[in-house]
Design a protein around this motif. Structure first.
Motif, PDB file in Angstrom:
ATOM      1  N   LEU A 475      -0.814  -8.172   6.867  1.00 35.86           N
ATOM      2  CA  LEU A 475      -0.344  -7.325   5.633  1.00 35.86           C
ATOM      3  C   LEU A 475       0.412  -6.028   5.856  1.00 35.86           C
ATOM      4  O   LEU A 475      -0.119  -4.933   6.143  1.00 35.86           O
ATOM      5  CB  LEU A 475      -1.390  -6.804   4.664  1.00 35.86           C
ATOM      6  N   GLN A 477       4.398  -4.247   5.388  1.00 44.16           N
ATOM      7  CA  GLN A 477       5.603  -4.315   4.615  1.00 44.16           C
ATOM      8  C   GLN A 477       6.867  -4.962   5.428  1.00 44.16           C
ATOM      9  O   GLN A 477       7.138  -4.275   6.517  1.00 44.16           O
ATOM     10  CB  GLN A 477       5.889  -2.685   4.333  1.00 44.16           C
ATOM     11  N   VAL A 503      -8.721  -5.815  -1.030  1.00 40.91           N
ATOM     12  CA  VAL A 503      -8.215  -4.456  -1.352  1.00 40.91           C
ATOM     13  C   VAL A 503      -9.210  -3.495  -2.010  1.00 40.91           C
ATOM     14  O   VAL A 503     -10.052  -4.172  -2.765  1.00 40.91           O
ATOM     15  CB  VAL A 503      -6.858  -4.608  -1.859  1.00 40.91           C
ATOM     16  N   VAL A 508      -1.640  -4.937  -3.349  1.00 41.13           N
ATOM     17  CA  VAL A 508      -0.641  -5.832  -2.217  1.00 41.13           C
ATOM     18  C   VAL A 508      -0.056  -6.808  -3.057  1.00 41.13           C
ATOM     19  O   VAL A 508      -0.663  -7.499  -3.916  1.00 41.13           O
ATOM     20  CB  VAL A 508      -1.546  -6.410  -1.416  1.00 41.13           C
ATOM     21  N   PRO A 566       4.718 -10.225   2.339  1.00 44.45           N
ATOM     22  CA  PRO A 566       3.767  -9.205   1.553  1.00 44.45           C
ATOM     23  C   PRO A 566       4.551  -7.952   1.207  1.00 44.45           C
ATOM     24  O   PRO A 566       5.633  -7.426   1.828  1.00 44.45           O
ATOM     25  CB  PRO A 566       2.966  -8.878   2.583  1.00 44.45           C
ATOM     26  N   VAL A 568       3.383  -4.240   0.874  1.00 43.10           N
ATOM     27  CA  VAL A 568       2.302  -3.267   0.911  1.00 43.10           C
ATOM     28  C   VAL A 568       2.452  -1.855   1.034  1.00 43.10           C
ATOM     29  O   VAL A 568       3.450  -1.278   1.472  1.00 43.10           O
ATOM     30  CB  VAL A 568       1.662  -3.519   2.250  1.00 43.10           C
ATOM     31  N   ARG A 570       0.652   1.269   1.987  1.00 42.41           N
ATOM     32  CA  ARG A 570      -0.344   1.890   3.039  1.00 42.41           C
ATOM     33  C   ARG A 570      -0.638   3.427   2.718  1.00 42.41           C
ATOM     34  O   ARG A 570       0.316   4.093   1.995  1.00 42.41           O
ATOM     35  CB  ARG A 570      -0.670   1.721   4.346  1.00 42.41           C
ATOM     36  N   VAL A 575      -6.477  -1.223   2.336  1.00 40.09           N
ATOM     37  CA  VAL A 575      -5.726  -2.474   2.497  1.00 40.09           C
ATOM     38  C   VAL A 575      -6.027  -3.068   3.776  1.00 40.09           C
ATOM     39  O   VAL A 575      -5.779  -2.541   5.001  1.00 40.09           O
ATOM     40  CB  VAL A 575      -4.219  -2.308   2.350  1.00 40.09           C
TER      41      VAL A 575
END
Lengths: 639, 60
Positions: A475, A477, A503, A508, A566, A568, A570, A575
């Motif tokens: 996971l 980006q 999560v 996500v 994915p 994501v 953060r 995550v």
């Protein structure tokens, strides 16, 4: 049955005979003196007025048999109730006892005194419709309260006759066809119990031919109002309307007496005097009534025809082209919760309408002293195709049980020309044409639904659900994950793609694509894996799902790749490093099953809707319209 | 009743056909044809931007 005590009339010396062991009085057949017997002593008790001419099938000396007991008729009382005169015949039975054979409305009632009946209710405590538990007679319902006057008598009597005397009485019926009279002529009430019997069962010859064999010979009379001809078909007629001047005539005293002009504007739907056979009963049309009830200031008329046949009086009622064939029944057969329901012959009838019904127009002849403008309280209860109808006053309660009859059947029964008027709306007792189909449709649908559920369960159980790929997707980006090529075999089939990530307070996004390596054709789906929770206003909450699922239909055999991209963000919440993505082949699809179950239900649901619409229309004109408020005050009173 | 039985039989046949062929009546995915140039290019699947779904774009 008889003692045969012979004597001579103290007035004229003519021979007298006290044939019955219980006979206390006799009328001299020669000088019409009333003679009382006290032991061996005879005493004159005045002159006996002439008998009022009435037709009867009985006569002095007539014999018969009731419930295996032979009887001989020894005397007759003539009683009057207002204008109406009826006969009660004194009979001596073979078992040493005695009883009355009463004739009313073409029926025969046999009652015998119940010795030692105590605790009988006082007359003033009674009301029509009241339930009584009577010694020796059981449960009975008061049908009628009235007063009787001794008009005349002939032959012997078991009671000393008080000519001209009036005394109260109550007639009751029991559920099993029993008939009870409470006689309040003396200091203490006397109970007579018995039942209605047919003339044939009592061994009394049928003097009047049944209508099926031809019309009863009508009595030709002259209207005292206009001099026009008036014919009477029934011997027990109490009132007749002159067809020429429309005067209502009282015929209860033998001679005709003018009671006043009545309305007769409406032509009867079936001609008076017409013969026919309806539901196996040979019948003759005797009278026609226009009756009406008032609802919210508006009068609603309907028509009724009085008929007579070997079974007694019958009614045909017609409203809006809807016909009912009604037969009188004993009040005790009905258990009524007034304004709500009634039970009769094991069936529950729902209250339909209660109102004060008025006689607006009168034509033909009637067995009671009918009066124009008179009103009676009515209550109708329905259990289509049946209807129970109660008509009540303070002193009388009568019940009829009706059955819905199609106009065509009436037309056929009386050989009427043309076709009956087309019914308007829905009749109170009209059978629901969808009812039978409703049962059938739900029965068939139940079987079909069961079969489809079994089929669905079987298919779900045999679905392979084989995992063909399990992939841990980092996971991060922008970091696209691409699986190794994998085989999917056994198609075409449905393939399920699931994604999971633990999560917390974060989300996500996963763009997933199942790619056919050879053709480049792919199926893409987007998953949002998220979980947020908290406490707000003292209440905890959570939302989102850590799992995503998509099903790809009709996946053919081949080599496939899975691409996962994915998204994501953060920094907020937790995550995990990876998300787990799985591909499972051969999954069971619920949608076709749900669709099949819905389609299976279309027919019964359609029939149900039609049936409900029909019932809604039926009850629209009742006191209890569906989804509306009652139009009677009685319901409001109940509440 | 007979026609209803026939209808149910046809429905059962249709239901079986849909189940056995894995036909999803409510599609949860969208179809994308990946050009052969992408497929032929090393890393093409990773960089191809026209999956069409666009996927998830929101969040708290």
């Amino acid at each position: 049955m008889t003692t045969g005590v012979a004597s001579a009339c103290p007035q004229c010396g003519a021979p007298l005979r006290f044939g019955g062991a219980h006979s206390l009085a006799t009328a001299c057949a020669y000088c019409r003196s009333a003679v009382l017997r006290s032991g061996a002593k005879l005493e004159l008790a005045g002159k006996v007025p002439d008998l009022v001419a009435t037709d009867t099938r009985l006569s002095l000396g007539a014999t018969g048999r009731v419930q295996g007991r032979p009887f001989v008729v020894l005397g007759r009382l003539q009683l009057s109730q207002g204008e109406a005169v009826w006969n009660e015949w004194y009979a001596s039975f073979g078992d040493g006892g005695w009883g009355w054979l009463a004739e009313a409305q073409g029926r025969l009632y046999v009652t015998r005194p119940i010795a030692g009946a105590t605790g009988l209710p006082r007359w003033k405590a009674l009301h029509a419709g009241m339930e009584l538990d009577l010694p020796g007679a059981g449960r009975a319902v008061v049908d009628e309260l009235d007063e009787a006057r001794l008009v005349s008598f002939e032959g012997e009597l078991p009671i000393p006759p008080d000519l001209g005397e009036t005394w109260p009485y109550a007639d009751c019926t029991s559920e099993s066809g029993g008939f009870v009279t409470l006689d309040y002529g003396g200091d203490e009430p006397v109970l007579y119990a018995g039942r209605e019997v047919s003339y044939a069962d009592a061994g009394i010859p049928d003097l009047a031919p049944a209508p099926a064999a031809g019309a009863e010979p009508a009595r030709a009379l002259t209207c005292p109002g206009c001099g026009g001809p008036v014919s009477l078909r029934r011997p027990d007629a109490r009132a007749v309307a002159c067809p020429s001047c429309h005067n209502l005539l009282d015929v209860s005293q033998g001679d005709l007496k003018v009671l006043g002009i009545v309305e007769a504007r409406t032509a009867p739907p079936i001609l008076l005097g017409l013969l026919g056979t309806l539901r196996g009963e040979p019948l003759e049309i005797l009278g026609f009534l226009v009756r009406s009830i008032e609802v919210d200031g508006q009068r609603y008329p309907w028509h009724e025809l009085l008929l007579h046949g070997p079974g007694g009086y019958r009614w045909l009622s017609v409203y809006g082209g809807h016909w009912l064939f009604l037969r009188p029944i004993p009040a005790a057969k009905v258990k009524e919760t007034r304004g709500r329901s009634a039970r009769c012959d094991g069936r529950t009838f729902k209250h339909f309408q209660g109102a004060a019904a008025r006689y607006d127009e009168i034509q033909g002849e009637f067995y009671w002293a009918i009066r124009a403008g008179e009103t009676v309280e009515t209550d109708d209860y329905v259990a289509p195709p049946l209807l129970l109808s109660a008509e009540r006053s303070e002193t009388e309660l009568s019940w009829s049980r009706g059955e819905y009859v199609a106009g065509e059947e009436i037309w056929k029964a009386f050989s009427l020309p043309g076709a009956p008027p087309r019914p308007v709306g829905v009749g109170p007792a009209q059978p629901n044409p969808h009812a039978a189909r409703l049962k059938r449709s739900w029965g068939a649908a139940g079987v079909a639904l069961g079969a489809f559920l079994l089929l669905g369960l079987g298919l779900a159980a045999r679905a392979p659900r084989e995992e063909v790929l399990a992939l841990d997707v980092p996971l991060a980006q922008g970091q696209v994950a691409l699986s190794e090529p994998f085989q999917i075999l056994g198609g075409p089939q449905a393939v399920e793609i699931t994604a999971e990530a633990a999560v917390s307070q974060a989300w996500v996004g996963l763009d997933v694509a199942l790619i056919d390596e050879e053709s480049g054709e792919s199926e893409a789906a987007a998953f949002e894996l998220a979980h947020f929770s908290g406490v707000e206003g003292g209440e905890s909450w959570s939302e989102g799902s850590r799992r995503g699922r998509a099903v790809v239909g009709q996946v053919h055999d081949g080599r496939y790749l899975l691409r996962v991209e994915p998204q994501v963000e953060r920094g907020r919440g937790f995550v995990p490093q990876t998300a787990r993505v799985r591909v499972v082949r051969g999954v069971f699809l619920a949608t076709p099953l749900v669709l099949a179950l819905l389609l299976v239900g279309v027919w019964p649901i359609t029939v149900t809707l039609r049936s409900v619409t029909f019932e809604r229309r039926r009850w629209e004109e009742s006191d209890h319209p569906w989804g509306g408020s009652s139009s009677t005050s009685r319901d409001e009173d109940d509440e | 009743m007979r026609s209803y039985a026939l209808f149910c039989a046809a429905l059962a046949a249709g239901f079986l056909a849909l189940e056995l062929r894995g036909v999803n009546l409510i599609p949860q995915t969208h179809h994308v044809s990946v050009p052969s140039s992408v497929r032929a290019a090393p890393g093409g699947y990773r960089t191809y931007r026209s999956w069409g779904g666009g996927g998830f774009r929101g969040g708290k």
